[in-house]
Design a protein around this motif. Structure first.
Motif, PDB file in Angstrom:
ATOM      1  N   ASP A  32       0.821  -1.372   0.196  1.00 51.95           N
ATOM      2  CA  ASP A  32       0.035   0.112   0.028  1.00 51.95           C
ATOM      3  C   ASP A  32       0.893   1.375  -0.060  1.00 51.95           C
ATOM      4  O   ASP A  32       0.484   2.426  -0.779  1.00 51.95           O
ATOM      5  N   GLU A  33       1.791   1.232   0.566  1.00 45.59           N
ATOM      6  CA  GLU A  33       2.704   2.348   0.722  1.00 45.59           C
ATOM      7  C   GLU A  33       3.364   2.496  -0.643  1.00 45.59           C
ATOM      8  O   GLU A  33       3.636   3.929  -0.985  1.00 45.59           O
TER       9      GLU A  33
ATOM     10  N   TYR B 114       2.036   1.935  -3.528  1.00 44.54           N
ATOM     11  CA  TYR B 114       1.104   2.308  -4.406  1.00 44.54           C
ATOM     12  C   TYR B 114       0.460   3.989  -4.185  1.00 44.54           C
ATOM     13  O   TYR B 114       0.472   4.689  -4.973  1.00 44.54           O
ATOM     14  N   ALA B 115       0.549   4.127  -2.799  1.00 46.80           N
ATOM     15  CA  ALA B 115       0.221   5.531  -2.529  1.00 46.80           C
ATOM     16  C   ALA B 115       1.405   6.605  -2.957  1.00 46.80           C
ATOM     17  O   ALA B 115       0.958   7.554  -3.322  1.00 46.80           O
TER      18      ALA B 115
ATOM     19  N   GLU C 154       0.601   6.997  -6.654  1.00 44.67           N
ATOM     20  CA  GLU C 154      -0.578   7.954  -6.868  1.00 44.67           C
ATOM     21  C   GLU C 154      -0.223   9.375  -6.892  1.00 44.67           C
ATOM     22  O   GLU C 154      -0.354  10.170  -7.520  1.00 44.67           O
ATOM     23  N   ARG C 155       0.805   9.629  -5.760  1.00 47.51           N
ATOM     24  CA  ARG C 155       1.090  10.904  -5.770  1.00 47.51           C
ATOM     25  C   ARG C 155       1.901  11.646  -6.798  1.00 47.51           C
ATOM     26  O   ARG C 155       1.931  12.618  -7.344  1.00 47.51           O
TER      27      ARG C 155
ATOM     28  N   ARG D 287      -5.236   1.210  -9.322  1.00 54.88           N
ATOM     29  CA  ARG D 287      -4.554   0.193  -8.664  1.00 54.88           C
ATOM     30  C   ARG D 287      -4.438  -1.022  -9.685  1.00 54.88           C
ATOM     31  O   ARG D 287      -3.345  -1.596  -9.415  1.00 54.88           O
TER      32      ARG D 287
END
Length: 256
Positions: A106-107, A109-110, A113-114, A130
């Motif tokens: 998740d880190e 992917y975050a 995203e940014r 995702r």
């Protein structure tokens, strides 16, 4: 080249708008996705200018344009420039971790995203998704390595790289868009070059260089650089890509 390259089935797309040169029309050649890709075959396809995106291995196959030129850094001769040494020094505090997957991370992917939102909101990968992220950056070949950089305990950069028999193929890099001063894109390439040199691997494949595409110009900053032109790899002997001299021939299969 091994004989089985001549037996590979390939497909071409219909002409479509080129994502690098909008005024141009592009056609892409894909290896049959049902083809079993061994490390040996992947390496040989890379020698012929193919790249990977997700589970697809492709190269440009345009009738009236040859602007996309496969480029690779020769690791044995590479010495960082003054500006690249500054980048290395500026990022000496970062911690490197190399993993075989970012699936379910998740880190990571975050961070992706940014990066897409902050740097490429006008691009094909916006808005970030995702499922698209997983299919683009992970593959079934088992060859992908993820160079993850941490500032303290915070992930700030991920360089996605495929390991082959003769080096690494730099697939994609994403990083914290708020850390522009670190030049993390440049640092990610330098890390891959350093890692390949330690492993005794001769090349880092940087994908396609396009003379009239500004966002591709950074690739010529990594010297010595070799380029694949009309089936032959040429070594860069000067300060600009036009200063090229031939090196041993790479013969293309007649049916590609």
């Amino acid at each position: 080249m091994t004989a089985n390259l001549r037996e590979i089935k390939v497909f071409t797309t219909f002409p479509h708008r080129c994502s690098y040169l909008p005024e141009k029309e592009a056609t892409t050649l894909f290896v049959d996705p049902r083809q079993t890709i061994s490390p040996e075959l992947y390496t040989e396809l890379s020698l012929m200018g193919f790249r990977r995106s997700g589970d697809h291995i492709y190269r440009p196959h345009c009738n009236n344009c040859s602007a996309c030129v496969a480029a690779r850094v020769v690791t044995s001769g590479f010495k960082p420039s003054k500006s690249q040494r500054r980048v290395i020094n500026a990022n000496g505090d970062l911690r490197l971790e190399i993993t075989d997957s970012v699936s379910g991370d998740d880190e990571a992917y975050a961070l992706y995203e940014r990066y897409i939102t902050g740097k490429h909101a006008d691009g094909d990968m916006y808005p970030p998704d995702r499922e698209q992220y997983e299919s683009f950056l992970n593959n079934s070949l088992g060859s992908t390595r993820y160079f993850k950089l941490y500032e303290n305990n915070t992930l700030v950069c991920v360089a996605v790289s495929d390991e082959m028999l003769d080096g690494f193929a730099a697939i994609y890099t994403f990083y914290d868009p708020n850390l522009e001063k670190r030049s993390l894109g440049t640092y990610a390439v330098l890390l891959q070059i350093s890692h390949a040199k330690k492993r005794g691997m001769p090349y880092i494949y940087l994908g396609y260089w396009i003379e009239n595409c500004q966002k591709m110009s950074y690739k010529t900053r990594f010297q010595p650089l070799e380029m694949l032109i009309q089936g032959r790899w040429y070594g860069d002997t000067g300060d600009k890509p036009s200063d090229l001299s031939p090196i041993p021939v790479v013969t293309l299969p007649s049916d590609l």
